[in-house]
Scaffold this motif. Structure first.
Motif, PDB file in Angstrom:
ATOM      1  N   TRP A   1     -13.697 -26.045  14.819  1.00 22.78           N
ATOM      2  CA  TRP A   1     -12.386 -25.446  15.094  1.00 22.78           C
ATOM      3  C   TRP A   1     -12.353 -24.023  14.543  1.00 22.78           C
ATOM      4  O   TRP A   1     -11.837 -23.115  15.161  1.00 22.78           O
ATOM      5  N   ARG A   2     -12.924 -23.862  13.377  1.00 23.52           N
ATOM      6  CA  ARG A   2     -13.001 -22.534  12.767  1.00 23.52           C
ATOM      7  C   ARG A   2     -14.154 -22.531  11.779  1.00 23.52           C
ATOM      8  O   ARG A   2     -14.406 -23.517  11.094  1.00 23.52           O
ATOM      9  N   GLN A   3     -14.856 -21.408  11.723  1.00 23.12           N
ATOM     10  CA  GLN A   3     -15.773 -21.167  10.624  1.00 23.12           C
ATOM     11  C   GLN A   3     -15.677 -19.678  10.294  1.00 23.12           C
ATOM     12  O   GLN A   3     -15.814 -18.830  11.165  1.00 23.12           O
ATOM     13  N   ALA A   4     -15.362 -19.391   9.038  1.00 25.99           N
ATOM     14  CA  ALA A   4     -15.151 -18.007   8.630  1.00 25.99           C
ATOM     15  C   ALA A   4     -15.530 -17.861   7.167  1.00 25.99           C
ATOM     16  O   ALA A   4     -15.301 -18.762   6.362  1.00 25.99           O
ATOM     17  N   SER A   5     -16.125 -16.736   6.849  1.00 20.22           N
ATOM     18  CA  SER A   5     -16.494 -16.460   5.461  1.00 20.22           C
ATOM     19  C   SER A   5     -15.403 -15.633   4.797  1.00 20.22           C
ATOM     20  O   SER A   5     -14.807 -14.751   5.420  1.00 20.22           O
ATOM     21  N   TYR A   6     -15.121 -15.956   3.543  1.00 13.03           N
ATOM     22  CA  TYR A   6     -14.073 -15.294   2.782  1.00 13.03           C
ATOM     23  C   TYR A   6     -14.588 -15.004   1.377  1.00 13.03           C
ATOM     24  O   TYR A   6     -15.516 -15.651   0.885  1.00 13.03           O
ATOM     25  N   ARG A   7     -13.921 -14.064   0.749  1.00 14.63           N
ATOM     26  CA  ARG A   7     -14.081 -13.898  -0.688  1.00 14.63           C
ATOM     27  C   ARG A   7     -12.833 -14.483  -1.336  1.00 14.63           C
ATOM     28  O   ARG A   7     -11.714 -14.041  -1.060  1.00 14.63           O
ATOM     29  N   PHE A   8     -13.008 -15.514  -2.143  1.00 11.09           N
ATOM     30  CA  PHE A   8     -11.882 -16.114  -2.866  1.00 11.09           C
ATOM     31  C   PHE A   8     -11.567 -15.231  -4.074  1.00 11.09           C
ATOM     32  O   PHE A   8     -12.431 -15.008  -4.936  1.00 11.09           O
ATOM     33  N   HIS A   9     -10.355 -14.738  -4.111  1.00  9.15           N
ATOM     34  CA  HIS A   9      -9.930 -13.820  -5.167  1.00  9.15           C
ATOM     35  C   HIS A   9      -8.851 -14.460  -6.029  1.00  9.15           C
ATOM     36  O   HIS A   9      -8.172 -15.412  -5.628  1.00  9.15           O
ATOM     37  N   ALA A  10      -8.664 -13.885  -7.209  1.00 12.73           N
ATOM     38  CA  ALA A  10      -7.499 -14.168  -8.055  1.00 12.73           C
ATOM     39  C   ALA A  10      -6.869 -12.823  -8.383  1.00 12.73           C
ATOM     40  O   ALA A  10      -7.361 -12.073  -9.227  1.00 12.73           O
ATOM     41  N   LEU A  11      -5.794 -12.502  -7.675  1.00  9.91           N
ATOM     42  CA  LEU A  11      -5.134 -11.208  -7.804  1.00  9.91           C
ATOM     43  C   LEU A  11      -3.632 -11.405  -7.917  1.00  9.91           C
ATOM     44  O   LEU A  11      -3.068 -12.332  -7.319  1.00  9.91           O
ATOM     45  N   VAL A  12      -2.967 -10.519  -8.640  1.00 13.57           N
ATOM     46  CA  VAL A  12      -1.511 -10.570  -8.728  1.00 13.57           C
ATOM     47  C   VAL A  12      -0.981  -9.144  -8.804  1.00 13.57           C
ATOM     48  O   VAL A  12      -1.575  -8.288  -9.486  1.00 13.57           O
ATOM     49  N   ALA A  13       0.102  -8.887  -8.084  1.00 13.02           N
ATOM     50  CA  ALA A  13       0.694  -7.545  -8.085  1.00 13.02           C
ATOM     51  C   ALA A  13       1.268  -7.230  -9.465  1.00 13.02           C
ATOM     52  O   ALA A  13       1.884  -8.072 -10.108  1.00 13.02           O
TER      53      ALA A  13
ATOM     54  N   THR B   1       0.830  -1.206   0.000  1.00  9.35           N
ATOM     55  CA  THR B   1       0.000   0.000   0.000  1.00  9.35           C
ATOM     56  C   THR B   1       0.861   1.251   0.000  1.00  9.35           C
ATOM     57  O   THR B   1       0.600   2.202  -0.754  1.00  9.35           O
ATOM     58  N   GLN B   2       1.899   1.276   0.841  1.00 10.77           N
ATOM     59  CA  GLN B   2       2.770   2.447   0.901  1.00 10.77           C
ATOM     60  C   GLN B   2       3.510   2.663  -0.407  1.00 10.77           C
ATOM     61  O   GLN B   2       3.763   3.806  -0.808  1.00 10.77           O
ATOM     62  N   LEU B   3       3.855   1.575  -1.078  1.00 10.23           N
ATOM     63  CA  LEU B   3       4.545   1.705  -2.361  1.00 10.23           C
ATOM     64  C   LEU B   3       3.582   2.003  -3.499  1.00 10.23           C
ATOM     65  O   LEU B   3       4.014   2.246  -4.630  1.00 10.23           O
ATOM     66  N   ASP B   4       2.285   1.959  -3.207  1.00  9.91           N
ATOM     67  CA  ASP B   4       1.245   2.233  -4.202  1.00  9.91           C
ATOM     68  C   ASP B   4       1.368   1.286  -5.396  1.00  9.91           C
ATOM     69  O   ASP B   4       1.277   1.704  -6.554  1.00  9.91           O
ATOM     70  N   ILE B   5       1.588  -0.004  -5.102  1.00  6.03           N
ATOM     71  CA  ILE B   5       1.642  -1.023  -6.143  1.00  6.03           C
ATOM     72  C   ILE B   5       0.252  -1.618  -6.305  1.00  6.03           C
ATOM     73  O   ILE B   5      -0.345  -2.115  -5.344  1.00  6.03           O
ATOM     74  N   ALA B   6      -0.258  -1.561  -7.507  1.00  2.00           N
ATOM     75  CA  ALA B   6      -1.619  -2.027  -7.768  1.00  2.00           C
ATOM     76  C   ALA B   6      -1.661  -3.540  -7.925  1.00  2.00           C
ATOM     77  O   ALA B   6      -0.683  -4.177  -8.334  1.00  2.00           O
ATOM     78  N   MET B   7      -2.817  -4.107  -7.603  1.00  2.00           N
ATOM     79  CA  MET B   7      -3.079  -5.518  -7.839  1.00  2.00           C
ATOM     80  C   MET B   7      -3.977  -5.653  -9.068  1.00  2.00           C
ATOM     81  O   MET B   7      -4.960  -4.916  -9.221  1.00  2.00           O
ATOM     82  N   GLN B   8      -3.633  -6.578  -9.943  1.00  3.69           N
ATOM     83  CA  GLN B   8      -4.454  -6.839 -11.113  1.00  3.69           C
ATOM     84  C   GLN B   8      -5.444  -7.949 -10.808  1.00  3.69           C
ATOM     85  O   GLN B   8      -5.073  -9.007 -10.281  1.00  3.69           O
ATOM     86  N   ASP B   9      -6.698  -7.720 -11.133  1.00  4.13           N
ATOM     87  CA  ASP B   9      -7.753  -8.699 -10.899  1.00  4.13           C
ATOM     88  C   ASP B   9      -7.752  -9.711 -12.049  1.00  4.13           C
ATOM     89  O   ASP B   9      -7.886  -9.348 -13.218  1.00  4.13           O
ATOM     90  N   LEU B  10      -7.581 -10.990 -11.707  1.00  5.40           N
ATOM     91  CA  LEU B  10      -7.579 -12.054 -12.712  1.00  5.40           C
ATOM     92  C   LEU B  10      -8.949 -12.699 -12.853  1.00  5.40           C
ATOM     93  O   LEU B  10      -9.073 -13.836 -13.287  1.00  5.40           O
ATOM     94  N   ASP B  11      -9.963 -11.965 -12.468  1.00  2.00           N
ATOM     95  CA  ASP B  11     -11.348 -12.318 -12.770  1.00  2.00           C
ATOM     96  C   ASP B  11     -11.816 -13.569 -12.035  1.00  2.00           C
ATOM     97  O   ASP B  11     -12.280 -14.538 -12.640  1.00  2.00           O
ATOM     98  N   PHE B  12     -11.686 -13.535 -10.720  1.00  3.61           N
ATOM     99  CA  PHE B  12     -12.340 -14.545  -9.883  1.00  3.61           C
ATOM    100  C   PHE B  12     -12.653 -13.880  -8.557  1.00  3.61           C
ATOM    101  O   PHE B  12     -11.755 -13.377  -7.868  1.00  3.61           O
ATOM    102  N   ASP B  13     -13.909 -13.871  -8.172  1.00  4.16           N
ATOM    103  CA  ASP B  13     -14.332 -13.221  -6.936  1.00  4.16           C
ATOM    104  C   ASP B  13     -15.621 -13.878  -6.472  1.00  4.16           C
ATOM    105  O   ASP B  13     -16.688 -13.613  -7.015  1.00  4.16           O
ATOM    106  N   GLU B  14     -15.522 -14.783  -5.482  1.00  3.21           N
ATOM    107  CA  GLU B  14     -16.695 -15.504  -5.009  1.00  3.21           C
ATOM    108  C   GLU B  14     -16.645 -15.632  -3.489  1.00  3.21           C
ATOM    109  O   GLU B  14     -15.571 -15.840  -2.910  1.00  3.21           O
ATOM    110  N   PRO B  15     -17.811 -15.534  -2.834  1.00  2.31           N
ATOM    111  CA  PRO B  15     -17.859 -15.716  -1.377  1.00  2.31           C
ATOM    112  C   PRO B  15     -17.996 -17.195  -1.002  1.00  2.31           C
ATOM    113  O   PRO B  15     -18.816 -17.907  -1.580  1.00  2.31           O
TER     114      PRO B  15
END
Length: 525
Positions: free
Chosen positions: A265-277, A174-188
């Protein structure tokens, strides 16, 4: 600030990527600083899968025996389609195993991290600062300065290079202001870990399962011992927070278990992403692990990718910092980290997305067409598909200019020696630097090839399982030049090509002379 106060490398973040980076760099004799905001290992498992390449890195760190109690072989993964029929099966390559370890394993993350941290704690040249935050980072032509906040105090830490291993929300990135490219996958998705009792285990499949069902795709992973993981798709309109409550989670698990069958042991909701700097290096700062990329979990490659990152970067940083590679060649070598790893991550992510597309199809008609297509492609009968066949190799970067089918692939690690009780894995004999591995019967009398090169002269009798012998036969070559991270720089098909290959590597490393080398003959003794 005196020279003694300057570290070679500063690492921000002390999860698995930071732990492995600290260990590899520290073992190479570098002065390393690590900062981490948490004071202890994260107690909940996140990663659950590793592979033989990562175990080979753990071998280099000397922690395999300590880690093995927390691992088990990965079971087959069976994919079931719309009407409950088997449509795909993912397995492991057959033994003898090419890297000297079970190719796919499941593991329990918290104790494995403790083992890694204990190894780093043995290295007096590595300073680990826990419970502190990195609030600012600046750099110049000579190094990087971190502002560290601890108990209301701020201090500066200076290093020649820095690695951001601080996760998906990386403050460094974030401090370096490097963007992440979205590789088109975003699901909860909802991820649930359960410690299942004997009554519950009797109800569950003995293998991992992908339920490729349009109404709610989900995954069941058989973890170590009684640990079972479910990844359950969250449908449109559902509240992820509500699904993560114990009551709603048990409702979703009712198909398999009741609360009497185990403990959440754990239950948590996530958004599965496909991202690359978009950038993996900015000046003297490098991104690694989740700071550089995130991918869906369908092949369990998240932690594997992070370890590959730091294994690739560590030997290159050490070569530059210790003066083995200098000037423009050093910059080229460091730049190759991002070139290699970004391309690898992109390709693997595209393959993971293809696996995800099989699992996640929501249209029933399209799902039935998928089932029919997969069965038709396998001749009407499900064929075993090794997970390792899906992993890509390095296509570009610090590799020989001469193309070959195995350039950029992992070189195998055979067991060497005679009787089983005297056998050792190749890296235990030859070390972890540059290695020139010769096929059985090939001799190399020259004493000047490239600095600190270890020559591994194989004999068929020593390669008892024939792993390396068959590799040379299959690829019709007599020698392989192997990088410190175990990837093949290039191969030689003739004796004359061996000299040319080593000369190419020497030139690429910017070395003006090639004198001396350590000779290792891997034999039964």
């Amino acid at each position: 600030m005196s020279t003694n106060d300057i570290y070679d490398v500063a690492i921000v973040g002390y999860g698995p990527a930071g732990q492995v980076a600290a260990g590899l760099l520290g073992q190479r004799g570098l002065k390393v600083y690590v900062c981490e905001r948490l004071s202890d290992v994260y107690q909940i498992p996140r990663a659950i899968a590793l592979d033989h390449e990562i175990m080979r890195v753990f071998q280099e760190l000397g922690v395999v025996e300590a880690i093995e109690p927390y691992t088990e072989p990965f079971t087959n993964s069976e994919y079931f389609g719309v009407d409950g029929q088997l449509i795909r099966r993912m397995t492991m390559v057959a033994p003898p195993y090419p890297q000297g370890y079970t190719p796919s394993i499941v593991f329990t993350q918290p104790p494995v991290e403790r083992v890694l941290r204990a190894r780093v704690a043995q290295l007096s040249n590595v300073k680990v600062d826990l419970g502190v935050g990195m609030s600012a980072l600046t750099q110049d032509n000579e190094g990087v300065t971190l502002q560290i906040d601890a108990e209301g105090e701020r201090r500066s830490v200076r290093a020649r290079y820095a690695i951001a291993c601080d996760g998906g929300s990386s403050g460094v990135r974030t401090q370096l202001d490097i963007a992440m490219q979205d590789l088109d996958f975003d699901e909860p998705w909802l991820v649930v870990d359960v410690l299942v009792n004997e009554q519950g285990l009797a109800k569950l499949p003995k293998v991992s399962v992908q339920y490729c069902e349009p109404e709610r795709p989900c995954t069941l992973v058989v973890g170590p011992k009684n640990h079972r993981r479910w990844e359950i798709s969250i449908l449109p309109g559902e509240d992820p927070k509500e699904l993560a409550t114990p009551e709603r989670t048990w409702e979703l698990l009712a198909r398999w278990l009741t609360p009497e069958d185990g403990e959440l042991w754990r239950q948590a909701s996530y958004r599965f992403h496909a991202l690359v700097a978009k950038e993996w290096r900015r000046g003297r700062v490098f991104l690694a692990g989740d700071a550089a990329h995130m991918q869906p979990p369908f092949l369990g490659q998240g932690m594997c990718q992070a370890v590959r990152d730091v294994a690739n970067l560590s030997w290159k940083l050490a070569a530059v910092l210790q003066g083995e590679v200098q000037g423009a060649a050093g910059e080229t070598l460091l730049d190759s980290y991002g070139t290699e790893r970004q391309a690898h991550v992109r390709e693997l992510t595209s393959r993971i997305k293809e696996v995800g597309a099989v699992i996640c199809e929501r249209d029933p008609a399209k799902a039935r067409a998928r089932d029919a297509r997969l069965l038709a492609e396998s001749g009407g009968k499900v064929q075993d598909m090794p997970r390792q066949d899906i992993l890509p190799h390095l296509e570009c970067g610090f590799l020989s200019a001469a193309p070959s089918a195995v350039r950029g692939r992992l070189f195998p690690q055979p067991w060497l020696g005679g009787a089983a009780g005297r056998r050792r894995r190749m890296d235990e004999v030859a070390g972890h630097g540059w290695r020139l591995v010769l096929a059985p019967g090939v001799e190399l009398p020259q004493d000047a090839l490239m600095p600190t090169l270890t020559i591994v002269a194989l004999e068929s009798a020593d390669d008892g399982e024939g792993v390396a012998t068959r590799w040379f036969q299959q690829h019709e070559c007599v020698a392989a030049l192997v990088r410190p991270d175990n990837y093949v720089y290039g191969i030689s098909r003739t004796f004359a090509e061996i000299i040319a290959l080593c000369g190419e590597a020497v030139a690429a490393l910017g070395l003006s002379i090639c004198v001396g080398r350590d000779r290792t003959t891997c034999g039964a003794g």
